[in-house]
Design a protein around this motif. Structure first.
Motif, PDB file in Angstrom:
ATOM      1  N   LYS A 209      45.796  50.653  45.808  1.00  0.00           N
ATOM      2  CA  LYS A 209      45.785  49.826  47.127  1.00  0.00           C
ATOM      3  C   LYS A 209      45.242  48.459  47.054  1.00  0.00           C
ATOM      4  CE  LYS A 209      45.107  53.638  50.366  1.00  0.00           C
ATOM      5  NZ  LYS A 209      44.071  54.050  51.467  1.00  0.00           N
ATOM      6  N   ALA A 210      46.054  47.404  47.208  1.00  0.00           N
ATOM      7  CA  ALA A 210      45.480  46.036  47.140  1.00  0.00           C
ATOM      8  C   ALA A 210      44.408  45.790  47.850  1.00  0.00           C
ATOM      9  CB  ALA A 210      46.739  44.928  47.308  1.00  0.00           C
ATOM     10  N   PRO A 211      43.405  45.117  47.329  1.00  0.00           N
ATOM     11  CA  PRO A 211      42.057  45.161  47.959  1.00  0.00           C
ATOM     12  C   PRO A 211      42.290  43.848  48.882  1.00  0.00           C
ATOM     13  CG  PRO A 211      42.048  44.226  45.680  1.00  0.00           C
ATOM     14  CD  PRO A 211      43.271  44.876  45.594  1.00  0.00           C
ATOM     15  N   ALA A 212      41.375  43.771  50.017  1.00  0.00           N
ATOM     16  CA  ALA A 212      41.451  42.939  51.151  1.00  0.00           C
ATOM     17  C   ALA A 212      41.802  41.535  50.739  1.00  0.00           C
ATOM     18  CB  ALA A 212      40.472  43.084  51.914  1.00  0.00           C
ATOM     19  N   LYS A 213      40.948  40.985  49.513  1.00  0.00           N
ATOM     20  CA  LYS A 213      41.047  39.853  48.742  1.00  0.00           C
ATOM     21  C   LYS A 213      41.491  40.065  47.381  1.00  0.00           C
ATOM     22  CE  LYS A 213      37.493  37.193  51.286  1.00  0.00           C
ATOM     23  NZ  LYS A 213      36.448  36.470  51.281  1.00  0.00           N
ATOM     24  N   THR A 214      42.703  39.540  47.259  1.00  0.00           N
ATOM     25  CA  THR A 214      43.073  39.765  45.724  1.00  0.00           C
ATOM     26  C   THR A 214      42.169  39.364  44.522  1.00  0.00           C
ATOM     27  OG1 THR A 214      44.192  37.652  45.630  1.00  0.00           O
ATOM     28  CG2 THR A 214      45.563  39.327  46.400  1.00  0.00           C
ATOM     29  N   SER A 215      42.411  39.926  43.617  1.00  0.00           N
ATOM     30  CA  SER A 215      41.363  39.704  42.449  1.00  0.00           C
ATOM     31  C   SER A 215      41.677  38.653  41.787  1.00  0.00           C
ATOM     32  CB  SER A 215      41.392  41.060  41.502  1.00  0.00           C
ATOM     33  OG  SER A 215      42.656  40.859  40.737  1.00  0.00           O
ATOM     34  N   GLY A 216      42.675  37.796  42.079  1.00  0.00           N
ATOM     35  CA  GLY A 216      43.111  36.462  41.321  1.00  0.00           C
ATOM     36  C   GLY A 216      43.281  36.564  40.045  1.00  0.00           C
ATOM     37  N   SER A 217      43.965  37.763  39.611  1.00  0.00           N
ATOM     38  CA  SER A 217      44.550  37.866  38.010  1.00  0.00           C
ATOM     39  C   SER A 217      45.368  36.654  37.680  1.00  0.00           C
ATOM     40  CB  SER A 217      45.359  39.169  38.155  1.00  0.00           C
ATOM     41  OG  SER A 217      46.690  39.156  38.611  1.00  0.00           O
ATOM     42  N   LEU A 218      45.435  36.509  36.354  1.00  0.00           N
ATOM     43  CA  LEU A 218      46.266  35.580  35.869  1.00  0.00           C
ATOM     44  C   LEU A 218      47.676  35.570  36.221  1.00  0.00           C
ATOM     45  CD1 LEU A 218      44.474  34.758  32.251  1.00  0.00           C
ATOM     46  CD2 LEU A 218      44.348  33.357  34.257  1.00  0.00           C
ATOM     47  N   VAL A 219      48.093  36.751  36.259  1.00  0.00           N
ATOM     48  CA  VAL A 219      49.199  37.059  36.462  1.00  0.00           C
ATOM     49  C   VAL A 219      49.827  36.673  38.062  1.00  0.00           C
ATOM     50  CG1 VAL A 219      51.477  38.795  36.691  1.00  0.00           C
ATOM     51  CG2 VAL A 219      49.490  38.953  34.824  1.00  0.00           C
ATOM     52  N   GLU A 220      48.880  36.802  38.835  1.00  0.00           N
ATOM     53  CA  GLU A 220      48.889  36.404  40.275  1.00  0.00           C
ATOM     54  C   GLU A 220      49.075  34.844  40.233  1.00  0.00           C
ATOM     55  OE1 GLU A 220      46.754  38.555  43.750  1.00  0.00           O
ATOM     56  OE2 GLU A 220      45.589  39.047  41.787  1.00  0.00           O
ATOM     57  N   ARG A 221      48.073  34.382  39.482  1.00  0.00           N
ATOM     58  CA  ARG A 221      48.233  32.864  39.433  1.00  0.00           C
ATOM     59  C   ARG A 221      49.600  32.382  38.815  1.00  0.00           C
ATOM     60  NH1 ARG A 221      42.807  30.737  37.132  1.00  0.00           N
ATOM     61  NH2 ARG A 221      43.726  28.717  37.689  1.00  0.00           N
ATOM     62  N   LEU A 222      50.002  33.133  37.811  1.00  0.00           N
ATOM     63  CA  LEU A 222      51.150  32.719  37.137  1.00  0.00           C
ATOM     64  C   LEU A 222      52.329  32.875  38.186  1.00  0.00           C
ATOM     65  CD1 LEU A 222      53.087  32.242  34.684  1.00  0.00           C
ATOM     66  CD2 LEU A 222      53.031  34.815  34.068  1.00  0.00           C
ATOM     67  N   ARG A 223      52.392  34.006  38.817  1.00  0.00           N
ATOM     68  CA  ARG A 223      53.494  33.988  39.991  1.00  0.00           C
ATOM     69  C   ARG A 223      53.663  32.894  40.894  1.00  0.00           C
ATOM     70  NH1 ARG A 223      51.490  37.970  44.141  1.00  0.00           N
ATOM     71  NH2 ARG A 223      50.211  36.217  44.425  1.00  0.00           N
ATOM     72  N   ASP A 224      52.229  32.421  41.446  1.00  0.00           N
ATOM     73  CA  ASP A 224      52.320  31.207  42.204  1.00  0.00           C
ATOM     74  C   ASP A 224      52.692  30.113  41.584  1.00  0.00           C
ATOM     75  OD1 ASP A 224      51.222  33.048  44.288  1.00  0.00           O
ATOM     76  OD2 ASP A 224      49.114  32.440  43.744  1.00  0.00           O
ATOM     77  N   TYR A 225      52.408  30.012  40.263  1.00  0.00           N
ATOM     78  CA  TYR A 225      52.965  28.825  39.665  1.00  0.00           C
ATOM     79  C   TYR A 225      54.369  28.855  39.385  1.00  0.00           C
ATOM     80  CZ  TYR A 225      53.755  25.314  35.654  1.00  0.00           C
ATOM     81  OH  TYR A 225      54.251  24.134  35.194  1.00  0.00           O
ATOM     82  N   ILE A 226      54.908  29.808  39.188  1.00  0.00           N
ATOM     83  CA  ILE A 226      56.330  29.769  38.914  1.00  0.00           C
ATOM     84  C   ILE A 226      56.972  29.636  40.349  1.00  0.00           C
ATOM     85  CG2 ILE A 226      58.055  31.703  38.837  1.00  0.00           C
ATOM     86  CD1 ILE A 226      56.629  32.922  36.641  1.00  0.00           C
ATOM     87  N   SER A 227      56.508  30.083  41.580  1.00  0.00           N
ATOM     88  CA  SER A 227      56.912  29.861  42.793  1.00  0.00           C
ATOM     89  C   SER A 227      56.958  28.180  43.266  1.00  0.00           C
ATOM     90  CB  SER A 227      56.361  30.592  43.996  1.00  0.00           C
ATOM     91  OG  SER A 227      56.700  30.404  45.182  1.00  0.00           O
TER      92      SER A 227
END
Length: 741
Positions: free
Chosen positions: A501-519
């Motif tokens: 289950k995704a935590p209430a606040k995301t962990s800020g993994s590098l892949v999450e940041r990569l996804r946001d950069y891609i977007s």
């Protein structure tokens, strides 16, 4: 495919047939006689035109007005050097005398030859100069004259610090070998005054409008020689709005005469603020018409690899500048050097220019966004283990999010049937009779329709269905191979486990940041997930085939070096890519795949890990092949070979993995050919494996046209799983890797 050469030769691009192109390539000239090997040297100089060969003394004097020692040395040499076959010296020829001058009858001595005048000394006080006229420009340049008639360009500017920074930029340019008029800065009671030697000539705009095409090309080539210096100093206004910041002297040499847009200031005197940083975007923006139309008109045709050749291996440590500026220039040059190395590696490894440019631009973007800085310094594990920890002992570092409690699993009526099918297929394949239990296999395959329906939905049921559909694709492939009596082994399968289950606040993994950069940069991360989901099941699943075709569009590899599975496979694979592009948008797919590849390049270049040579920019990868490959291509144990292979194939780095094949190959793969890593989570923020499982420790790579060493059958081979990170110790030929100068 690359029209950059032709674009520098002709003003209007022409379209040629394949036959015409072949003739052009062999003749090395266009149908109109224009040579393709044109180079801006003597042949392009204005005095090379027949009947206009003389480079006269006044021209030489003006060209070297600020270098009297050069003029003096030339004069001494020219007077002594006789022209072969003629009774005159070079000095006489330069001064325009067809015959030696006769002695005047009224004088017992010949008239003395004219002496070269030394360059005028800078005046002690700029206030002693007489104004001649305004020269224009945003900083109010004035043409001035001293008592001897020597002329100067004076600037006071509207911003004292801006003028001082412009003077510093001039000095830095000259230290870098770029033609910039010599200047002095005077600190007066009324503020700083900059005085520069006046160069006779015309603006770049006027020169380009008047010169014939060959001379235009020669002029632009000279100007482009120092583009890397413009990028280093961040000179946004190097060309000028009216192409008037470049002056072309009478010898055709371009001078950068207004460098007020360099370093920390904009051309009009405002500070750049945070836009002056260690990330030299100017490598790209000064060549992009949408960002800087004037600069792009001059520099847009430059290839990044050609710029890189001016950068790689060059040391600027002796550049003199104030400490704050020097530190920033060093940081910018470090990034430029890294990009230069990557661009030249990409060129060497076969990637097309446009793709190399985009990938390097996003490498810089990932650094600027702070994503690269979040990478671990190292990843390590016990020999043969695949669970990697960073230098602080953290599992996966931030390449995966920390897992939370597992979600509630949906009902699972599929796993037991799928497991039974795998067991019967593997068991009978191992025996070699291939007489699997058809009823057991059919029991698994009958779930395909229901799973396909579930996969179109949302939530845990859809994720579970996608997982099992991937497994069924393996089973179907096993059935086909059994019917053909071809040896195989299905991979180790796992029952569906719901993600955490995704935590209430995301962990800020590098892949999450990569996804946001891609977007934020025009991409859609769903393209990456679709590929990884498919690749996890089989590198010939539809989504994986789409990735192969995409790679082929950006990489120059002969068709006979590429393996495609089955008849008309390329057409099928292209259809899969078109389907993905139709669903997400072609530009979004392209941006997502490019940026993801850029991130993988950063992972490999920044992180120490076993079998990763950061100096050679190569990764040692183990790959197993089907046994049929051995006789088909005549593989010999212990020998190096090359045979047709795929554009995106599975391989392992820390431990061998047997999927379909049993024959072990090992290769030194250039970083640029590595497309992904199991170390990165597949679904941003979910903390899952990048592909099927950690056990496979998968690093997909471009295997086509890559040499490998055949080690033999897996059961009989001992693989060194602790070969270290020095490629020289891997026992492989490294001739295909580019060596930095």
């Amino acid at each position: 495919n690359d029209g950059s050469l032709l674009e520098t030769q002709i003003s209007k691009p022409e379209i040629y047939t394949a036959k015409e192109a072949d003739l052009i390539a062999r003749a090395q000239k266009l149908p109109d006689g224009t040579p393709l090997n044109h180079t801006p040297t003597w042949a392009a100089a204005p005095w090379s035109i027949p009947g206009n060969i003389r480079h006269d003394w006044p021209l030489i004097q003006r060209r070297y007005a600020d270098q009297p020692e050069v003029l003096e040395a030339f004069e001494k040499w020219a007077k002594k050097q006789m022209i072969p076959g003629q009774k005159k010296s070079v000095w006489t020829w330069v001064n325009g005398r067809a015959k030696a001058a006769k002695k005047p009858k009224a004088s017992p001595m010949p008239s003395p030859e004219p002496k070269a005048l030394p360059a005028a000394a800078f005046p002690d006080d700029p206030a002693s100069l007489k104004a001649v006229k305004k020269l224009g420009g945003s900083t109010g340049a004035m043409l001035m004259e001293d008592a001897s008639g020597a002329r100067w360009v004076m600037k006071k500017g509207a911003n004292a610090d801006h003028l001082r920074e412009e003077f510093l930029a001039d000095e830095l340019y000259r230290q870098l070998g770029v033609p910039v008029p010599e200047a002095r800065l005077y600190e007066t009671a009324g503020g700083p005054v900059k005085l520069a030697r006046f160069i006779e000539g015309q603006s770049l705009a006027d020169a380009l409008a008047k010169l014939p095409q060959p001379k235009r090309d020669a002029l632009l080539a000279k100007l482009r020689e120092h583009f890397h210096c413009d990028a280093l100093l961040g000179n946004w206004d190097v060309i000028g709005l009216g192409k008037d910041n470049i002056l072309v002297d009478t010898a055709g040499l371009p001078w950068r005469i207004d460098n007020g847009g360099s370093l920390r200031f904009r051309a009009m005197g405002a500070m750049k603020g945070a836009d002056w940083n260690e990330f030299p975007d100017e490598l790209f923006t000064l060549r992009d018409a949408a960002k800087n139309a004037q600069a792009a008109e001059v520099f847009g045709a430059l290839r990044l690899p050609d710029i890189a050749r001016k950068i790689e291996g060059v040391d600027i440590s002796k550049l003199h500048a104030p400490a704050e500026i020097k530190a920033m220039l060093d940081a910018r040059w470090k990034n430029m050097g890294d990009l230069a190395t990557k661009a030249l590696d990409m060129e060497h490894d076969g990637w097309r220019d446009s793709y190399t440019n985009d990938l390097c631009r996003h490498i810089l973007g990932l650094r600027k966004a702070g994503i690269t800085a979040g990478l671990p310094k190292e990843l390590s594990q016990a020999v043969g283990d695949v669970m990697a920890r960073d230098e602080n002992g953290k599992l996966w570092d931030d390449l995966r999010a920390a897992k939370a409690a597992a979600a509630t699993a949906p009902a699972d009526p599929y796993w037991s049937n799928i497991l039974g099918a795998v067991k019967t297929l593997n068991a009978h394949a191992a025996k070699g009779d291939f007489s699997f239990n058809k009823a057991t296999v059919d029991a698994a395959l009958k779930h395909k329709t229901a799973l396909a329906k579930l996969a179109k939905g949302k939530g845990q049921d859809a994720l579970m269905a996608s997982h099992y559909l991937n497994l069924l694709s393996h089973i179907e492939a096993g059935v086909i191979q059994s019917q053909a009596k071809t040896g195989f082994t299905l991979p180790q399968f796992n029952a569906w486990k719901p993600p955490a289950k995704a935590p209430a606040k995301t962990s800020g993994s590098l892949v999450e940041r990569l996804r946001d950069y891609i977007s934020a940069n025009g991409g859609d991360y769903q393209a990456v997930t679709a590929w990884k989901d498919a690749q996890a099941g089989d590198s010939w699943n539809p989504g994986a085939q789409a990735k192969k075709v995409w790679v082929g569009k950006h990489l120059n590899i002969p068709a006979n070096k590429v393996f495609w599975k089955g008849m008309n496979q390329t057409a099928t694979a292209e259809a899969h890519l078109k389907a993905l592009e139709k669903r997400l948008g072609a530009s979004k797919v392209d941006a997502a795949f490019t940026i993801h590849h850029a991130f993988v390049q950063e992972l490999l270049s920044q992180v120490d890990m076993r079998h990763n040579d950061r100096s050679c920019r190569a990764l040692r990868i183990i790959r197993t092949e089907d046994k049929v490959v051995v006789p088909t291509y005549g593989l010999k144990v212990g020998k190096e070979h090359a045979c047709p292979r795929g554009l995106c194939e599975s391989g392992s780095v820390f431990h061998e993995t047997k999927v379909y094949g049993t024959e072990v190959t090992i290769q030194a793969v250039p970083h640029s050919r590595v497309l992904g890593s199991y170390l990165m989570e597949r679904n941003p923020g979910m903390g899952d494996c990048g592909f099927l499982s950690e056990r496979e420790n998968e690093f997909p790579f471009v295997a086509a046209d890559l040499p490998f060493r055949y080690l033999g059958t897996l059961a009989k081979v001992t693989i060194d799983l602790d070969a270290g990170n020095q490629a020289s110790a891997w026992g492989l030929s490294l001739n295909h890797l580019r060596v930095k100068p």
